[in-house]
Motif scaffolding. Sequence first.
Motif, PDB file in Angstrom:
ATOM      1  N   GLN A   4      35.495  33.819  55.836  1.00 16.89           N
ATOM      2  CA  GLN A   4      35.557  34.962  55.909  1.00 16.89           C
ATOM      3  C   GLN A   4      34.120  35.618  55.814  1.00 16.89           C
ATOM      4  OE1 GLN A   4      38.292  37.326  55.064  1.00 16.89           O
ATOM      5  NE2 GLN A   4      39.610  35.461  55.858  1.00 16.89           N
ATOM      6  N   ALA A   5      33.973  36.529  56.030  1.00 18.24           N
ATOM      7  CA  ALA A   5      31.881  36.403  55.941  1.00 18.24           C
ATOM      8  C   ALA A   5      31.739  36.864  54.294  1.00 18.24           C
ATOM      9  CB  ALA A   5      31.103  36.937  57.478  1.00 18.24           C
ATOM     10  N   PRO A   6      31.091  36.534  54.028  1.00 16.86           N
ATOM     11  CA  PRO A   6      30.731  37.123  52.167  1.00 16.86           C
ATOM     12  C   PRO A   6      29.811  38.712  52.596  1.00 16.86           C
ATOM     13  CG  PRO A   6      29.577  35.799  52.998  1.00 16.86           C
ATOM     14  CD  PRO A   6      29.960  35.729  54.373  1.00 16.86           C
ATOM     15  N   ALA A   7      29.774  39.155  51.843  1.00 18.11           N
ATOM     16  CA  ALA A   7      29.862  41.069  51.243  1.00 18.11           C
ATOM     17  C   ALA A   7      28.497  40.607  51.465  1.00 18.11           C
ATOM     18  CB  ALA A   7      30.407  41.773  50.933  1.00 18.11           C
ATOM     19  N   GLY A   9      25.719  40.864  47.671  1.00 21.18           N
ATOM     20  CA  GLY A   9      25.173  41.348  46.641  1.00 21.18           C
ATOM     21  C   GLY A   9      26.450  42.199  45.394  1.00 21.18           C
ATOM     22  N   ARG A  11      28.665  45.481  44.886  1.00 23.19           N
ATOM     23  CA  ARG A  11      29.325  46.866  45.420  1.00 23.19           C
ATOM     24  C   ARG A  11      30.283  47.690  44.203  1.00 23.19           C
ATOM     25  NH1 ARG A  11      32.466  46.327  50.154  1.00 23.19           N
ATOM     26  NH2 ARG A  11      33.251  48.307  49.460  1.00 23.19           N
ATOM     27  N   ASP A  12      29.525  49.506  44.072  1.00 25.00           N
ATOM     28  CA  ASP A  12      30.634  50.105  43.335  1.00 25.00           C
ATOM     29  C   ASP A  12      30.817  49.545  42.141  1.00 25.00           C
ATOM     30  OD1 ASP A  12      30.825  51.982  45.833  1.00 25.00           O
ATOM     31  OD2 ASP A  12      32.777  50.616  46.455  1.00 25.00           O
ATOM     32  N   GLY A  13      29.873  49.011  41.384  1.00 22.47           N
ATOM     33  CA  GLY A  13      30.091  48.868  40.276  1.00 22.47           C
ATOM     34  C   GLY A  13      30.239  47.638  40.000  1.00 22.47           C
ATOM     35  N   ILE A  14      31.117  46.545  41.169  1.00 26.38           N
ATOM     36  CA  ILE A  14      31.502  45.242  40.950  1.00 26.38           C
ATOM     37  C   ILE A  14      30.619  44.302  40.105  1.00 26.38           C
ATOM     38  CG2 ILE A  14      32.250  43.234  41.991  1.00 26.38           C
ATOM     39  CD1 ILE A  14      34.603  44.484  43.182  1.00 26.38           C
ATOM     40  N   SER A  15      30.619  43.671  39.009  1.00 25.22           N
ATOM     41  CA  SER A  15      29.430  42.284  39.115  1.00 25.22           C
ATOM     42  C   SER A  15      30.552  40.857  39.137  1.00 25.22           C
ATOM     43  CB  SER A  15      28.466  42.885  37.440  1.00 25.22           C
ATOM     44  OG  SER A  15      29.710  42.540  36.936  1.00 25.22           O
ATOM     45  N   ARG A  16      29.216  40.519  39.666  1.00 26.60           N
ATOM     46  CA  ARG A  16      29.429  38.877  39.574  1.00 26.60           C
ATOM     47  C   ARG A  16      29.630  38.798  38.497  1.00 26.60           C
ATOM     48  NH1 ARG A  16      26.651  33.834  38.889  1.00 26.60           N
ATOM     49  NH2 ARG A  16      25.067  34.527  38.869  1.00 26.60           N
ATOM     50  N   ARG A  17      29.478  39.230  37.435  1.00 20.16           N
ATOM     51  CA  ARG A  17      30.254  38.828  36.199  1.00 20.16           C
ATOM     52  C   ARG A  17      31.574  38.789  36.382  1.00 20.16           C
ATOM     53  NH1 ARG A  17      30.008  40.896  30.650  1.00 20.16           N
ATOM     54  NH2 ARG A  17      30.440  39.145  28.965  1.00 20.16           N
ATOM     55  N   ILE A  19      33.487  39.472  38.380  1.00 15.25           N
ATOM     56  CA  ILE A  19      34.306  38.522  39.907  1.00 15.25           C
ATOM     57  C   ILE A  19      35.088  37.531  39.345  1.00 15.25           C
ATOM     58  CG2 ILE A  19      33.945  38.205  41.698  1.00 15.25           C
ATOM     59  CD1 ILE A  19      32.775  40.267  42.577  1.00 15.25           C
ATOM     60  N   LEU A  20      33.652  37.055  37.674  1.00 17.77           N
ATOM     61  CA  LEU A  20      34.121  35.262  37.836  1.00 17.77           C
ATOM     62  C   LEU A  20      34.825  35.275  36.740  1.00 17.77           C
ATOM     63  CD1 LEU A  20      29.972  33.630  38.120  1.00 17.77           C
ATOM     64  CD2 LEU A  20      32.369  33.533  39.465  1.00 17.77           C
ATOM     65  N   GLY A  21      34.347  36.239  35.862  1.00 17.92           N
ATOM     66  CA  GLY A  21      35.566  36.256  35.216  1.00 17.92           C
ATOM     67  C   GLY A  21      37.295  37.035  35.235  1.00 17.92           C
TER      68      GLY A  21
ATOM     69  N   ALA B   5      36.973  38.220  29.232  1.00 17.62           N
ATOM     70  CA  ALA B   5      35.505  37.265  29.632  1.00 17.62           C
ATOM     71  C   ALA B   5      35.207  36.009  30.682  1.00 17.62           C
ATOM     72  CB  ALA B   5      35.633  36.188  28.457  1.00 17.62           C
ATOM     73  N   PRO B   6      34.173  36.033  30.964  1.00 17.40           N
ATOM     74  CA  PRO B   6      33.955  35.065  32.395  1.00 17.40           C
ATOM     75  C   PRO B   6      33.857  34.168  32.317  1.00 17.40           C
ATOM     76  CG  PRO B   6      31.799  35.965  32.056  1.00 17.40           C
ATOM     77  CD  PRO B   6      32.764  36.537  30.297  1.00 17.40           C
ATOM     78  N   GLY B  21      33.186  36.666  49.257  1.00 16.83           N
ATOM     79  CA  GLY B  21      33.595  37.029  50.489  1.00 16.83           C
ATOM     80  C   GLY B  21      34.746  37.603  50.610  1.00 16.83           C
ATOM     81  N   VAL B  31      34.718  47.932  39.760  1.00 18.71           N
ATOM     82  CA  VAL B  31      35.122  47.884  38.614  1.00 18.71           C
ATOM     83  C   VAL B  31      35.798  50.190  37.320  1.00 18.71           C
ATOM     84  CG1 VAL B  31      34.564  47.646  35.676  1.00 18.71           C
ATOM     85  CG2 VAL B  31      33.452  46.217  37.551  1.00 18.71           C
TER      86      VAL B  31
END
Lengths: 430, 430
Positions: A4-7, A9, A11-17, A19-21, B5-6, B21, B31
């Motif tokens: 799957q191609a990653p998107a 950065g 988007r719409d306020g999703i932070s990597r933090r 997502i990892l959480g 918590a992440p 992805g 979020v």
Amino acid sequence: MAEQAPAPGSRDGISRRGILGLFGAGAAGAVVGAAGGAGTAVAVTGAFGGPEASAAYDFHGTHQAGITTPAQDRLHFAAFDVSDSLDRAGLVGLLADWTDAAARLTQGLEVEEGGAVGGSDHAPPADTGEALGLPAAGLTITFGFGPTLFEDAAGVDRFGIAARRPPALQALPRFQGDALKAEWTGGDLCIQACADDPQVAVHAIRNLSRIAFGRASLRWSQLGFGRTSSTSTSQSTPRNLFGFKDGTANVKAEDGEALAEHVWVDAADEPAWLAGGSYLVARKIRMVIENWDRVQLGEQEQLVGRSKGEGAPLSGGTEFAEPDFEATGATGAPLMAATSHVRLAHAASNGGVRMLRRGYNFVDGNDQLGRLDAGLFFLSFQRSPEQFVTVQRSLASDGLNEYLKHVGSAIFAVPGGIRPGEHVGQPLFA
Amino acid sequence: MAEQAPAPGSRDGISRRGILGLFGAGAAGAVVGAAGGAGTAVAVTGAFGGPEASAAYDFHGTHQAGITTPAQDRLHFAAFDVSDSLDRAGLVGLLADWTDAAARLTQGLEVEEGGAVGGSDHAPPADTGEALGLPAAGLTITFGFGPTLFEDAAGVDRFGIAARRPPALQALPRFQGDALKAEWTGGDLCIQACADDPQVAVHAIRNLSRIAFGRASLRWSQLGFGRTSSTSTSQSTPRNLFGFKDGTANVKAEDGEALAEHVWVDAADEPAWLAGGSYLVARKIRMVIENWDRVQLGEQEQLVGRSKGEGAPLSGGTEFAEPDFEATGATGAPLMAATSHVRLAHAASNGGVRMLRRGYNFVDGNDQLGRLDAGLFFLSFQRSPEQFVTVQRSLASDGLNEYLKHVGSAIFAVPGGIRPGEHVGQPLFA
């Protein structure tokens, strides 16, 4: 293996933090690929035990997808009866139409290009539309042929294939305790649709049923949700409605040797047209969960043969430790009780027989006494139906039987993988 | 707003690239936090239209969670009858036990600490265990009180609360076309469990039913899957089993003014104990989808009043354009047909009445004719049942009625939010 191609950065306020959480909270996270010719895709095993992503599995391959594919979390299973008016050419036409549609649906496409918003003054839309905008959601579609397709109840060879019937494809024998209902038993054809989104699985069965209109009709169907088997070492072991981990010792996609020995029909097996295929046994097993819920923990564990929390065999160790059937406790009694489910179902009690299980939990509302109409929709794939018969007979003395009722049963020969341009079961009709 | 918590770093081969992805493939990622005192959590709206994360929503707050909470994708709804032997203290005890359990379950906990692997020689485990190891999965549990709780069919005030019955809490009138079955109608109490994992929702209803053993029993129950409403502007509009987007014009969590006007019972409304609550209408609506699937696209769109692909009103614009009921086409006929569903259900046709809809698709197998037993399990929350009655009467001339059959119906008063240390409906019994 498609990736799957990653998107880029956030988007719409999703932070990597965030997502990892999210994934940090999941039990098991891994990028996995299914073994076997079909069913490879990048999928992420998330908190819910199945690939949560918009995975798309290959439809074509050496084997049909939906067998070794990491068990998706939702099921819509359907058994069909072929219309009395259909002849051999008609049956082949239906299988070809189903194959074409399934190849598209499993890629997240409509039955036809633009089908949901198409049609004409004379024709309704080709696709029912409720999956418009949804991803493939890991959809797999697996076809099977029942004994009655080869020879109906009256012994008639409707499609000129009786001579090619697999000798082992016979209605299952009656097992002790069987309380089968006609409404959940048998079928000329079956379709197993598994996906990570029930709407996608339902859309597939609905549209395949619709394509069959006038040629085959739904005999029975079953929705299920995940957690009663894992088919890949990348998946954590789910729990059944008894609250126990189930499928710890399952044949897994990564064990090619076990698949060859226990799951796939070999080219040297009879009949040759079934090479690369398997036999599918479906059993609708109602659990009397209200009674089960009144059993003490220690007795539950004795009946199963594993601890409830960890899922470890009562002979010791952790979940994946091999049970020691010789081990005894202080009283001299075996730690794995003689009537424990794990002992009776284990290869060691069945001449080495194993199966690839792929069942689902179900809840169909409740009965008039207010008890949940719930249980296990058992699905197993094996090289020969005899494997299931052997284990099921061994389970005649299973202490769990007090809490189980087999109310539906069916068996199907599952043809091997489908090549582009061919239809499912093409070698049978060649 | 509590934040998950992440977990640090990557694990088990998940790369950040893989995770991005995954979410990049989703239609809408954001979020979100639900409006209102209860039901706030960090949740990620993923490819399947609901929060896919292990979100945990606050159980306590101004309003019960599960109303404005972004609609989760799975439902287990249950209606209960209180045992004839239960007295007022017994009912309060049941509500207190349910409240305690729900507060824990919604946080991803067992009914009791260590409950699944607990118990004693004399007591089975307190928790049935099938959700062990699963996250909260966005579980919300919402309680409601039916008319028969206040006064049974024989007119008996079993619990000394008849005088406090909300005057508007009456069995719904019979509507044209109703084909209600007792097995899906009524109930003294209800519990709506919504989650992003069906196993979590089923576990909640099962354990709450078990807690009620001897005090209340399941009257009827319904499983559903998502896509027939969005309750937050952060969610994309899902599709019902007619293949159309549904709930575009729904009252959304972010519109506090509309919630106050149309959904929440006000402190100035009668009775005061219901302040902060709402009325829940449940309707099991079977769709005759096989007939619907034979209708041409243009006629389907005329019946609904929206385009099937985009979901735009037939008067023009995109999905969220306001329908123009005055607009006419070349023939002089209104673009939004007089019998179109959108026109008849719209606030403009109903004196400004709106509702917060929160329904689910269902498939309960198939009937003996091989037709899918499928449809819409309609749930709406409103400040007064009269809102539902007004709209449902307006829909008497809905062209869609040819493809719909209302087979179940129930109404409940939904008490306001629960404070820590209190139980649901405590003001009613104060």
